[in-house]
Scaffold this motif. Structure first.
Motif, PDB file in Angstrom:
ATOM      1  N   VAL A  52       1.017  -1.053  -0.056  1.00  0.00           N
ATOM      2  CA  VAL A  52       0.108  -0.160  -0.141  1.00  0.00           C
ATOM      3  C   VAL A  52       1.082   1.218  -0.034  1.00  0.00           C
ATOM      4  CG1 VAL A  52      -0.362   0.169   2.407  1.00  0.00           C
ATOM      5  CG2 VAL A  52      -2.047   0.901   1.124  1.00  0.00           C
ATOM      6  N   SER A  53       0.403   2.441  -0.639  1.00  0.00           N
ATOM      7  CA  SER A  53       1.205   3.587  -0.704  1.00  0.00           C
ATOM      8  C   SER A  53       1.383   4.046   0.761  1.00  0.00           C
ATOM      9  CB  SER A  53       0.433   4.514  -1.582  1.00  0.00           C
ATOM     10  OG  SER A  53       0.776   5.806  -1.359  1.00  0.00           O
ATOM     11  N   LYS A  54       2.470   4.584   1.074  1.00  0.00           N
ATOM     12  CA  LYS A  54       2.953   5.239   2.193  1.00  0.00           C
ATOM     13  C   LYS A  54       1.958   6.576   2.483  1.00  0.00           C
ATOM     14  CE  LYS A  54       7.439   3.652   2.437  1.00  0.00           C
ATOM     15  NZ  LYS A  54       8.877   3.884   2.272  1.00  0.00           N
ATOM     16  N   ASN A  55       1.856   7.312   1.480  1.00  0.00           N
ATOM     17  CA  ASN A  55       0.926   8.274   1.538  1.00  0.00           C
ATOM     18  C   ASN A  55      -0.470   8.129   1.958  1.00  0.00           C
ATOM     19  OD1 ASN A  55       3.229  10.280   1.408  1.00  0.00           O
ATOM     20  ND2 ASN A  55       2.834  10.886  -0.699  1.00  0.00           N
ATOM     21  N   ALA A  56      -1.109   7.022   1.237  1.00  0.00           N
ATOM     22  CA  ALA A  56      -2.281   6.550   1.291  1.00  0.00           C
ATOM     23  C   ALA A  56      -2.459   6.386   3.030  1.00  0.00           C
ATOM     24  CB  ALA A  56      -2.504   5.329   0.530  1.00  0.00           C
ATOM     25  N   VAL A  57      -1.460   5.634   3.491  1.00  0.00           N
ATOM     26  CA  VAL A  57      -1.562   4.965   4.763  1.00  0.00           C
ATOM     27  C   VAL A  57      -1.358   6.258   5.717  1.00  0.00           C
ATOM     28  CG1 VAL A  57      -0.246   3.956   6.685  1.00  0.00           C
ATOM     29  CG2 VAL A  57      -0.174   3.052   4.423  1.00  0.00           C
ATOM     30  N   THR A  58      -0.754   7.387   5.510  1.00  0.00           N
ATOM     31  CA  THR A  58      -0.558   8.666   6.295  1.00  0.00           C
ATOM     32  C   THR A  58      -1.949   9.430   6.196  1.00  0.00           C
ATOM     33  OG1 THR A  58       1.703   8.775   5.848  1.00  0.00           O
ATOM     34  CG2 THR A  58       0.481  10.912   6.533  1.00  0.00           C
ATOM     35  N   VAL A  59      -2.667   9.671   4.873  1.00  0.00           N
ATOM     36  CA  VAL A  59      -3.805  10.225   5.178  1.00  0.00           C
ATOM     37  C   VAL A  59      -5.051   9.492   5.785  1.00  0.00           C
ATOM     38  CG1 VAL A  59      -3.143  11.942   3.032  1.00  0.00           C
ATOM     39  CG2 VAL A  59      -4.695   9.887   2.658  1.00  0.00           C
ATOM     40  N   MET A  60      -4.830   8.240   5.547  1.00  0.00           N
ATOM     41  CA  MET A  60      -6.026   7.515   6.358  1.00  0.00           C
ATOM     42  C   MET A  60      -5.750   7.531   7.845  1.00  0.00           C
ATOM     43  SD  MET A  60      -8.195   6.686   3.824  1.00  0.00           S
ATOM     44  CE  MET A  60      -9.193   5.471   5.018  1.00  0.00           C
ATOM     45  N   ASN A  61      -4.643   7.481   8.161  1.00  0.00           N
ATOM     46  CA  ASN A  61      -4.344   7.443   9.733  1.00  0.00           C
ATOM     47  C   ASN A  61      -5.039   8.957  10.048  1.00  0.00           C
ATOM     48  OD1 ASN A  61      -3.221   5.144  10.084  1.00  0.00           O
ATOM     49  ND2 ASN A  61      -1.089   5.818   9.888  1.00  0.00           N
TER      50      ASN A  61
END
Length: 151
Positions: A48-57
């Protein structure tokens, strides 16, 4: 039980975010469903994309354990709704005999943020959130048999 599959190109950004947001929203809307996500394009080994993880967190949802997967023949047989991110994804599904009535383009189309900055990912996440709200309202209206009564 209603079965949904969230579909994007690589299953690293949009469809995992949409699936996770739907998980939360389906509870709010009392929808009884099973759901997953898949890619119609080339799978990345990077996860999974790191930026996707960040914005979902940022909205309290953890997708860090998501593992990208491709569309499976079995998916075509069992899913009631294929929630795609673009008209192009819809065309790909039509080419493998998914009927139009099973295809739902989320939010009218969600641009791919892959490789972009956090601002772009946040914009994508917000579009997905709005699209998932619309999707849930459509399900409540069109598929009332899958909406649980308040207890």
């Amino acid at each position: 039980m209603l079965r949904l599959l969230f579909v994007c190109t690589g299953n690293t950004c949009r469809s995992p975010m949409a699936k996770a947001i739907y998980k939360r929203k389906s509870i709010e809307y009392h929808i009884s469903s099973m759901f997953s996500s898949a890619a119609v394009g080339i799978l990345s080994n990077s996860g999974v994309s790191k930026n996707a993880v960040t914005v979902m967190n940022e909205i309290g949802i953890d997708i860090s354990e998501h593992v990208p997967r491709g569309l499976r023949e079995h998916d075509i047989d069992v899913c009631n709704i294929f929630v795609v991110m673009t008209p192009g994804h819809a065309e790909i599904l039509r080419s493998v005999d998914v009927p139009d009535e099973k295809i739902y383009i989320l939010g009218g189309g969600i641009p791919d943020p892959y490789g972009s900055d956090l601002v772009t990912y946040r914009r994508c996440r917000n579009l997905i959130e709005n699209g998932v709200d619309e999707l849930c309202r459509m399900i409540v209206e069109k598929y009332p048999q899958y909406v649980k009564e308040d207890e």
